[in-house]
Design a protein around this motif. Structure first.
Motif, PDB file in Angstrom:
ATOM      1  N   ILE A 108      10.621 -29.527 -47.774  1.00  0.00           N
ATOM      2  CA  ILE A 108       9.195 -29.886 -47.688  1.00  0.00           C
ATOM      3  C   ILE A 108       9.095 -31.335 -47.214  1.00  0.00           C
ATOM      4  N   TRP A 109       8.278 -31.593 -46.206  1.00  0.00           N
ATOM      5  CA  TRP A 109       8.097 -32.983 -45.785  1.00  0.00           C
ATOM      6  C   TRP A 109       7.580 -33.823 -46.940  1.00  0.00           C
ATOM      7  N   HIS A 110       8.028 -35.073 -46.995  1.00  0.00           N
ATOM      8  CA  HIS A 110       7.673 -35.989 -48.083  1.00  0.00           C
ATOM      9  C   HIS A 110       6.162 -36.093 -48.256  1.00  0.00           C
ATOM     10  N   GLU A 111       5.434 -36.112 -47.155  1.00  0.00           N
ATOM     11  CA  GLU A 111       3.977 -36.280 -47.206  1.00  0.00           C
ATOM     12  C   GLU A 111       3.261 -35.080 -47.799  1.00  0.00           C
ATOM     13  N   ASN A 112       3.941 -33.918 -47.859  1.00  0.00           N
ATOM     14  CA  ASN A 112       3.278 -32.661 -48.212  1.00  0.00           C
ATOM     15  C   ASN A 112       3.733 -32.074 -49.544  1.00  0.00           C
ATOM     16  N   LEU A 113       4.402 -32.839 -50.375  1.00  0.00           N
ATOM     17  CA  LEU A 113       5.026 -32.264 -51.571  1.00  0.00           C
ATOM     18  C   LEU A 113       4.007 -31.767 -52.592  1.00  0.00           C
ATOM     19  N   LEU A 114       2.808 -32.295 -52.564  1.00  0.00           N
ATOM     20  CA  LEU A 114       1.839 -31.998 -53.621  1.00  0.00           C
ATOM     21  C   LEU A 114       1.514 -30.509 -53.720  1.00  0.00           C
ATOM     22  N   LEU A 115       1.100 -29.882 -52.626  1.00  0.00           N
ATOM     23  CA  LEU A 115       0.704 -28.470 -52.677  1.00  0.00           C
ATOM     24  C   LEU A 115       1.873 -27.538 -52.996  1.00  0.00           C
ATOM     25  N   PRO A 116       3.047 -27.681 -52.348  1.00  0.00           N
ATOM     26  CA  PRO A 116       4.168 -26.803 -52.710  1.00  0.00           C
ATOM     27  C   PRO A 116       4.623 -26.952 -54.159  1.00  0.00           C
ATOM     28  N   ALA A 117       4.463 -28.147 -54.729  1.00  0.00           N
ATOM     29  CA  ALA A 117       4.856 -28.326 -56.126  1.00  0.00           C
ATOM     30  C   ALA A 117       4.078 -27.378 -57.030  1.00  0.00           C
ATOM     31  N   LEU A 118       2.817 -27.140 -56.693  1.00  0.00           N
ATOM     32  CA  LEU A 118       2.027 -26.213 -57.497  1.00  0.00           C
ATOM     33  C   LEU A 118       2.178 -24.770 -57.027  1.00  0.00           C
ATOM     34  N   THR A 119       2.513 -24.560 -55.750  1.00  0.00           N
ATOM     35  CA  THR A 119       2.706 -23.204 -55.241  1.00  0.00           C
ATOM     36  C   THR A 119       4.018 -22.600 -55.725  1.00  0.00           C
ATOM     37  N   PHE A 120       5.085 -23.414 -55.722  1.00  0.00           N
ATOM     38  CA  PHE A 120       6.416 -22.920 -56.044  1.00  0.00           C
ATOM     39  C   PHE A 120       6.925 -23.390 -57.404  1.00  0.00           C
ATOM     40  N   GLY A 121       6.254 -24.348 -58.006  1.00  0.00           N
ATOM     41  CA  GLY A 121       6.767 -24.970 -59.227  1.00  0.00           C
ATOM     42  C   GLY A 121       6.971 -23.991 -60.373  1.00  0.00           C
ATOM     43  N   CYS A 122       8.138 -24.061 -60.998  1.00  0.00           N
ATOM     44  CA  CYS A 122       8.442 -23.239 -62.165  1.00  0.00           C
ATOM     45  C   CYS A 122       9.639 -23.872 -62.883  1.00  0.00           C
ATOM     46  N   ARG A 123       9.993 -23.345 -64.016  1.00  0.00           N
ATOM     47  CA  ARG A 123      11.080 -23.937 -64.808  1.00  0.00           C
ATOM     48  C   ARG A 123      12.463 -23.656 -64.235  1.00  0.00           C
ATOM     49  N   ASP A 124      12.553 -22.798 -63.216  1.00  0.00           N
ATOM     50  CA  ASP A 124      13.830 -22.557 -62.540  1.00  0.00           C
ATOM     51  C   ASP A 124      14.057 -23.518 -61.377  1.00  0.00           C
ATOM     52  N   LEU A 125      13.100 -24.422 -61.138  1.00  0.00           N
ATOM     53  CA  LEU A 125      13.142 -25.282 -59.960  1.00  0.00           C
ATOM     54  C   LEU A 125      13.283 -26.744 -60.366  1.00  0.00           C
ATOM     55  N   ALA A 126      14.229 -27.433 -59.716  1.00  0.00           N
ATOM     56  CA  ALA A 126      14.369 -28.876 -59.865  1.00  0.00           C
ATOM     57  C   ALA A 126      14.043 -29.536 -58.537  1.00  0.00           C
ATOM     58  N   VAL A 127      13.600 -30.788 -58.585  1.00  0.00           N
ATOM     59  CA  VAL A 127      13.231 -31.536 -57.385  1.00  0.00           C
ATOM     60  C   VAL A 127      14.186 -32.703 -57.229  1.00  0.00           C
ATOM     61  N   LEU A 128      14.705 -32.881 -56.009  1.00  0.00           N
ATOM     62  CA  LEU A 128      15.579 -34.015 -55.721  1.00  0.00           C
ATOM     63  C   LEU A 128      14.719 -35.261 -55.596  1.00  0.00           C
ATOM     64  N   ILE A 129      14.935 -36.225 -56.478  1.00  0.00           N
ATOM     65  CA  ILE A 129      14.097 -37.420 -56.584  1.00  0.00           C
ATOM     66  C   ILE A 129      14.947 -38.654 -56.332  1.00  0.00           C
TER      67      ILE A 129
END
Length: 238
Positions: free
Chosen positions: A53-74
């Motif tokens: 996901i492009w850095h500028e667009n992370l907000l919407l996918p975080a809510l579309t795909f976000g779940c407890r099986d998913l980690a984000v590289l920070i």
């Protein structure tokens, strides 16, 4: 400058999460898989994905795909701290590292037998750009972990944009938005350095293609004929 007060970081993350959820609930939000649905919850048993996901667009996918099986590289930068607080507030995990530094630290964590997350989300142009340019770290991580890369296109109708390097996009309330995904990109195991570039270009082409589809849909409300990916043919090192 880093924010060192963990209570302030946590409070900022919680506030940002509540604001983001409130804003996104107003959107005419569409999920458009150009093929099978590839949300983490729909993944086949044993499958592991990296959502690109492009850095500028992370907000919407975080809510579309976000779940407890998913980690984000920070990253460890200040924006990474605040984004990490937001991610934690949304119930996802974090892996500290950077796609611009080869992803070595991330690979070490992802390949540990006690790693608790199945999928990973990566901003392949973060944390400092260049904007919308895939760095080879995401391909390295996929090659070393066996995870497939899922490019994600995101579009908003006439969003507000920050003056930052990534022109971070903030959708306007009650406008159209969408996430677009296509087939996963499978990367061969244990690629050498000279083999990463062909797959980096393949991911780049898919990111460009799907973001063009998402942005066109957000502006018009119609799904255009997906443009063909323009990556050159893959040539594997002998």
């Amino acid at each position: 400058m880093k924010i060192r007060n963990r209570h302030l970081i946590r409070a900022t993350g919680w506030t940002a999460t509540m604001g983001a959820k409130g804003l996104l609930r107003t959107l005419r939000n569409h999920y458009l898989p150009l093929g099978p649905s590839l949300r983490p919850a729909d993944a086949a048993p044993g499958a592991r994905h990296i959502y690109s996901i492009w850095h500028e667009n992370l907000l919407l996918p975080a809510l579309t795909f976000g779940c407890r099986d998913l980690a984000v590289l920070i990253s460890g930068h200040a924006d990474g701290q605040l984004l990490g607080a937001l991610i934690t507030s949304m119930g996802m995990g974090m892996v500290h590292g950077s796609s611009t530094r080869g992803g070595i630290d991330a690979v070490r964590k992802l390949t540990r037998p006690d790693f608790p997350y199945r999928h990973l989300a990566v901003t392949p142009d973060g944390p400092r750009g260049p904007r919308r340019v895939v760095q080879p770290g995401i391909v390295y991580v996929a090659s070393r972990t066996g995870m497939t890369i899922i490019p994600v296109g995101v579009g908003y109708h006439a969003p507000w944009r920050a003056g930052s390097w990534d022109r971070f996009a903030l959708p306007k309330p009650f406008t159209r938005a969408c996430c677009v995904v296509s087939e996963p990109v499978a990367v061969p195991p244990d690629l050498k350095a000279d083999g990463l570039e062909a797959y980096r270009l393949k991911v780049q082409a898919e990111m460009d293609r799907l973001n063009a589809v998402a942005e066109a849909y957000a502006e018009t409300g119609r799904v255009p004929a997906p443009p063909a990916a323009t990556a050159p043919p893959l040539k594997l090192a002998s």
